[in-house]
Design an enzyme around this catalytic site. Structure first.
Site, PDB file in Angstrom:
ATOM      1  CE1 TYR A 172      -3.400   2.764   1.642  1.00 40.29           C
ATOM      2  CE2 TYR A 172      -4.490   0.932   0.544  1.00 40.29           C
ATOM      3  CZ  TYR A 172      -4.522   2.198   1.072  1.00 40.29           C
ATOM      4  OH  TYR A 172      -5.690   2.929   1.029  1.00 40.29           O
ATOM      5  CB  ALA A 181      -3.219  -4.658   5.869  1.00 38.61           C
ATOM      6  CB  VAL A 200      -2.444  -0.222   8.580  1.00 41.43           C
ATOM      7  CG1 VAL A 200      -3.843   0.366   8.526  1.00 41.43           C
ATOM      8  CG2 VAL A 200      -2.454  -1.648   8.012  1.00 41.43           C
ATOM      9  CB  ILE A 201      -0.508   5.324   7.660  1.00 43.11           C
ATOM     10  CG1 ILE A 201       0.876   4.708   7.412  1.00 43.11           C
ATOM     11  CG2 ILE A 201      -0.383   6.710   8.300  1.00 43.11           C
ATOM     12  CD1 ILE A 201       1.776   5.531   6.494  1.00 43.11           C
ATOM     13  CD  GLU A 259      -9.736  13.107   6.182  1.00 47.62           C
ATOM     14  OE1 GLU A 259      -9.102  14.070   5.738  1.00 47.62           O
ATOM     15  OE2 GLU A 259     -10.857  12.735   5.738  1.00 47.62           O
ATOM     16  CB  THR A 260     -12.820   7.055   8.361  1.00 49.54           C
ATOM     17  OG1 THR A 260     -12.033   6.003   7.776  1.00 49.54           O
ATOM     18  CG2 THR A 260     -13.067   8.169   7.345  1.00 49.54           C
ATOM     19  CG  HIS A 282     -11.244   1.576   6.324  1.00 52.94           C
ATOM     20  ND1 HIS A 282     -10.308   1.468   5.329  1.00 52.94           N
ATOM     21  CD2 HIS A 282     -11.987   0.450   6.263  1.00 52.94           C
ATOM     22  CE1 HIS A 282     -10.471   0.314   4.693  1.00 52.94           C
ATOM     23  NE2 HIS A 282     -11.497  -0.320   5.230  1.00 52.94           N
ATOM     24  CG  ASN A 319       1.056  -9.422  11.798  1.00 51.07           C
ATOM     25  OD1 ASN A 319       1.389  -8.664  10.884  1.00 51.07           O
ATOM     26  ND2 ASN A 319      -0.111  -9.345  12.400  1.00 51.07           N
TER      27      ASN A 319
END
Ligand SMILES: Nc1c(NC[C@H](O)[C@H](O)[C@H](O)CO)[nH]c(=O)[nH]c1=O
Ligand SMILES: CC(=O)[C@@H](O)COP(=O)(O)O
Length: 166
Positions: free
Chosen positions: A28, A59, A84-85, A88-89, A91, A115
């Site tokens: 990503y 991910a 994973v950064i 705003e939400t 998610h 992991n």
């Protein structure tokens, strides 16, 4: 080469039989993923393991891809990599929690998985954790998979031994 920043204190296991690892990476953030891959590959090479690599979109797809490989291929273990950064939400929470929970459930079903999916607040945190010369989380994930493979082989050997006891 990992520095004092890493938290991996166990010596790498040694293997007398070949070890096949599959890296499942969600690129990503491509530069972050490339550093994680480099760290994982370096650790795998130190242990004499061979490495294949597949890419998935994000991910959330990593555990599913590992599940498919576990059913259809013959790898000894898996290295889950990604980043994973927070946005705003909410998610972020879904992606972090569901990818890690999926990986844990596969592990509990017998897959040897390390992991290395980073879950961070910002890019700076990701960079230092992905850097093989920094916290080397990719190398740590590969080491974790290798330790679980060694553990499963040790117990498989012990079980065979018990089976032959008069
Ligand atoms: N926001 C990030 C994602 N999101 C995408 C999901 O992982 C998934 O691919 C999508 O919801 C389709 O199922 N993925 C990351 O790896 N990193 C992120 O920061
Ligand atoms: C971790 C994510 O899913 C995140 O990057 C998505 O960003 P946003 O929450 O701003 O939509």
């Amino acid at each position: 080469m990992a520095t004092a920043e890493t938290h991996y204190t166990l010596p790498l296991p040694r293997f007398d039989q070949p070890v096949k690892l599959l890296i499942v990476v969600a690129p990503y953030y491509r530069d972050i993923a490339d550093n994680l891959i480099a760290g994982a590959r370096a650790t795998a090479e130190k242990a004499g393991a061979t490495v294949d690599l597949i890419e998935v979109p994000g991910a959330l797809e990593v555990p599913t891809a590992i599940g498919i490989a576990a059913r259809m291929a013959d790898y000894d273990g898996y290295v889950a990599l990604g980043c994973v950064i927070r946005g705003e939400t909410t998610h972020y929470d879904t992606v972090c929690n569901d990818s890690s929970r999926g990986i844990t459930l596969l592990g509990l079903q017998g897959a040897c998985i390390g992991n290395g999916i980073l879950t961070v607040e910002n890019r700076a945190q990701a960079e230092v954790r992905a850097d093989p010369a920094g916290q080397d989380k990719g190398g740590g994930a590969a080491a974790a998979a290798l330790h679980l493979i060694a553990l499963s082989r040790t117990w498989a050997t012990a079980k065979k031994g018990i089976g032959f006891r008069a």
